[in-house]
Each structure stands twice: as structure tokens, then as C-alpha cells.
Scaffold this motif. Structure first.
Motif, PDB file in Angstrom:
ATOM      1  N   LEU A  76      49.110  35.099  42.406  1.00 42.76           N
ATOM      2  CA  LEU A  76      47.923  35.070  41.549  1.00 42.76           C
ATOM      3  C   LEU A  76      46.709  35.471  42.380  1.00 42.76           C
ATOM      4  N   CYS A  77      45.800  36.203  41.766  1.00 47.02           N
ATOM      5  CA  CYS A  77      44.562  36.571  42.457  1.00 47.02           C
ATOM      6  C   CYS A  77      43.385  36.472  41.494  1.00 47.02           C
ATOM      7  N   ARG A  78      42.336  35.784  41.922  1.00 49.08           N
ATOM      8  CA  ARG A  78      41.114  35.670  41.126  1.00 49.08           C
ATOM      9  C   ARG A  78      40.128  36.750  41.587  1.00 49.08           C
ATOM     10  N   VAL A  79      39.751  37.593  40.655  1.00 50.79           N
ATOM     11  CA  VAL A  79      38.846  38.709  40.941  1.00 50.79           C
ATOM     12  C   VAL A  79      37.503  38.400  40.281  1.00 50.79           C
ATOM     13  N   THR A  80      36.472  38.206  41.091  1.00 55.02           N
ATOM     14  CA  THR A  80      35.157  37.852  40.568  1.00 55.02           C
ATOM     15  C   THR A  80      34.226  39.058  40.621  1.00 55.02           C
ATOM     16  N   PHE A  81      33.536  39.308  39.519  1.00 53.43           N
ATOM     17  CA  PHE A  81      32.637  40.455  39.393  1.00 53.43           C
ATOM     18  C   PHE A  81      31.181  39.996  39.414  1.00 53.43           C
ATOM     19  N   TYR A  82      30.296  40.944  39.638  1.00 49.69           N
ATOM     20  CA  TYR A  82      28.865  40.628  39.668  1.00 49.69           C
ATOM     21  C   TYR A  82      28.320  40.339  38.273  1.00 49.69           C
ATOM     22  N   ASN A  83      28.956  40.900  37.242  1.00 49.36           N
ATOM     23  CA  ASN A  83      28.499  40.585  35.886  1.00 49.36           C
ATOM     24  C   ASN A  83      29.691  40.475  34.937  1.00 49.36           C
ATOM     25  N   VAL A  84      29.468  39.786  33.841  1.00 47.75           N
ATOM     26  CA  VAL A  84      30.536  39.475  32.887  1.00 47.75           C
ATOM     27  C   VAL A  84      31.043  40.735  32.190  1.00 47.75           C
ATOM     28  N   LYS A  85      30.163  41.691  31.925  1.00 45.36           N
ATOM     29  CA  LYS A  85      30.565  42.922  31.219  1.00 45.36           C
ATOM     30  C   LYS A  85      31.648  43.667  32.009  1.00 45.36           C
ATOM     31  N   ASP A  86      31.461  43.796  33.320  1.00 47.14           N
ATOM     32  CA  ASP A  86      32.463  44.483  34.135  1.00 47.14           C
ATOM     33  C   ASP A  86      33.768  43.704  34.178  1.00 47.14           C
ATOM     34  N   ALA A  87      33.668  42.364  34.223  1.00 47.42           N
ATOM     35  CA  ALA A  87      34.873  41.532  34.228  1.00 47.42           C
ATOM     36  C   ALA A  87      35.653  41.730  32.929  1.00 47.42           C
ATOM     37  N   ALA A  88      34.940  41.798  31.810  1.00 46.58           N
ATOM     38  CA  ALA A  88      35.594  41.971  30.508  1.00 46.58           C
ATOM     39  C   ALA A  88      36.303  43.322  30.429  1.00 46.58           C
ATOM     40  N   GLU A  89      35.663  44.362  30.938  1.00 41.28           N
ATOM     41  CA  GLU A  89      36.281  45.685  30.937  1.00 41.28           C
ATOM     42  C   GLU A  89      37.507  45.717  31.847  1.00 41.28           C
ATOM     43  N   PHE A  90      37.400  45.039  32.992  1.00 38.08           N
ATOM     44  CA  PHE A  90      38.516  45.010  33.927  1.00 38.08           C
ATOM     45  C   PHE A  90      39.710  44.269  33.338  1.00 38.08           C
ATOM     46  N   LEU A  91      39.457  43.189  32.607  1.00 41.22           N
ATOM     47  CA  LEU A  91      40.565  42.446  31.993  1.00 41.22           C
ATOM     48  C   LEU A  91      41.367  43.351  31.065  1.00 41.22           C
ATOM     49  N   ILE A  92      40.683  44.136  30.257  1.00 36.31           N
ATOM     50  CA  ILE A  92      41.383  45.056  29.361  1.00 36.31           C
ATOM     51  C   ILE A  92      42.154  46.090  30.164  1.00 36.31           C
ATOM     52  N   HIS A  93      41.545  46.555  31.256  1.00 40.82           N
ATOM     53  CA  HIS A  93      42.178  47.558  32.119  1.00 40.82           C
ATOM     54  C   HIS A  93      43.444  47.016  32.789  1.00 40.82           C
ATOM     55  N   ALA A  94      43.395  45.775  33.274  1.00 36.16           N
ATOM     56  CA  ALA A  94      44.485  45.235  34.092  1.00 36.16           C
ATOM     57  C   ALA A  94      45.572  44.534  33.302  1.00 36.16           C
ATOM     58  N   ASN A  95      45.235  43.952  32.161  1.00 36.12           N
ATOM     59  CA  ASN A  95      46.213  43.172  31.420  1.00 36.12           C
ATOM     60  C   ASN A  95      47.372  44.046  30.951  1.00 36.12           C
ATOM     61  N   LYS A  96      48.588  43.618  31.271  1.00 37.60           N
ATOM     62  CA  LYS A  96      49.834  44.317  30.931  1.00 37.60           C
ATOM     63  C   LYS A  96      50.001  45.626  31.696  1.00 37.60           C
ATOM     64  N   MET A  97      49.237  45.782  32.777  1.00 35.84           N
ATOM     65  CA  MET A  97      49.425  46.957  33.635  1.00 35.84           C
ATOM     66  C   MET A  97      50.754  46.842  34.363  1.00 35.84           C
TER      67      MET A  97
END
Length: 207
Positions: A57-78
Motif C-alpha cells: 500500500l502507498c499513500r500519495v499526498t498531493f498539494y491540492n484536492v483537485k489533483d488528488a481526485a484526478e489521480f484517483l481516476i487515473h490510477a484506480n483499476k490500472m
């Protein structure tokens, strides 16, 4: 293992799950996040049990929530290295782990969890076996017993934490040693032998 702090609302931190064994910070940054999110990542935090076994497991923290939300869509089920990655929002950028702080300190990426040896093997023998690799001497010994779970974090027999001079040397060690065999007959003869009672040695990079 489900995180207790999973959030139903977007947060700054995305927890990646089901990562392949041996995944490194560079893998997360360059292969999973890619250049699109590389500069937007603030911190990475890999999770371990109290016995320092990787949870993948790895926790990836972003500078803002918008980038985190976009990354979740990008990474989920990759699909990555044969594994399908999961991604969830979590509330905390890290999980307190006294064993991780005590035994790993600031040497993450240069440390290897070595285990599978019989209980009679000691640190000085491990140091001697692997004298051709670049191990370091610091305030944390280059070779030390690995902890086991529990409040006292007692030493786990047959398991060790090795600290190397560089991350590349640690990776070289893992490539050479992981899933190799060890037998007492081989130790005494100094020659490779084929014995059914060989121990299977595992070496995992601690990130």
C-alpha cells in the motif's frame, strides 16, 4: 487490509493498494503517476505491518484536492506489472508505526528485509555472507535483527534488516538474493548442493 480512514469525500491523499512486491517510490512517481502528476505529488508513504512486512500500500499526498481526485481516476483499476491497482481517498497522509520509525529511520530505499534463514543464524554471519555488497555502518547497524509484531517489537529469528550505501546497491542485492536457497550443508562445504531441506531466502526492498 482495509484502511480505517477511507474517506467518501475527496481529500489530498490517495491510497494505492495491491501494488506489486518491490514497488519503489520511483515506480509510483514515474510509472503509475507518470509525468502528468509528477510535480503535483507532495509526499509518498508506504505502509508496513508492525513486523515491517510490506502491505503493498502507498499513500500519495498531493498539494491540492483537485489533483488528488484526478489521480484517483487515473490510477484506480490500472494494470501495473501484472497487478490491478486499487485507489481510495484516505484522511491521513501516513499511519503511525513505531517499528517503521525506529528501524527504518531516514534510510528508506537503502534498506532490505532479509528473511527465511534458520533461527541459529546471527547478524555477524549475515554480514560475512554478503561482504561483497556495500553495507554501511551508521548509528543504525548495517545488519540488525528484524522486529516481530507486539508492543515490545522483539527480534524475529532468521530475519534481518540490511542497510546499503545506495538505493541501487539495495536493488542489486534484492535481484541477486531474492528466492535463492540456503542449506547448512552448503554453508559447511562452501559449495552449491541440491538438498530438499534448503531454506528459501527472501529479500524485500523497504521503501
Amino acid at each position: 487490509m482495509a484502511a480505517l480512514d477511507i474517506s467518501t469525500e475527496p481529500t489530498h491523499t490517495v491510497r494505492l493498494s495491491n501494488l506489486p512486491p518491490g514497488t519503489t517510490p520511483a515506480d509510483v512517481r514515474y510509472a503509475i503517476a507518470t509525468h502528468k502528476y509528477l510535480a503535483k505529488i507532495k509526499t509518498l508513504y508506504f505502509e508496513y505491518t508492525s513486523g515491517l512486512r510490506p502491505l503493498h500500500l502507498c499513500r500519495v499526498t498531493f498539494y491540492n484536492v483537485k489533483d488528488a481526485a484526478e489521480f484517483l481516476i487515473h490510477a484506480n483499476k490500472m494494470s501495473y506489472a501484472g497487478n490491478v491497482i486499487g485507489a481510495d481517498f484516505v484522511k491521513r497522509p501516513f499511519i503511525p508505526n513505531p517499528a517503521r520509525d525506529k528501524y527504518l529511520g531516514h534510510a528508506l530505499g537503502r534498506l532490505v528485509l532479509l528473511y527465511g534463514y534458520p533461527q541459529y543464524i546471527h547478524e555477524h554471519q549475515i554480514r560475512d555472507y554478503y561482504r561483497d555488497y556495500l553495507l554501511v555502518d551508521t548509528n543504525i547497524p548495517a545488519v540488525q535483527p528484524a522486529p516481530q509484531g507486539g508492543q515490545a517489537f522483539l527480534s524475529r529469528r532468521g530475519a534481518f534488516i540490511l542497510q546499503f550505501t545506495t538505493p541501487s546497491e539495495a536493488r542489486r542485492f534484492v535481484r541477486d538474493v531474492h528466492m535463492t536457497g540456503y542449506s547448512r550443508d552448503k554453508e559447511s562445504s562452501g559449495q552449491d548442493t541440491d538438498h530438499t531441506n534448503e531454506y528459501c531466502i527472501r529479500a524485500l526492498l523497504l521503501n
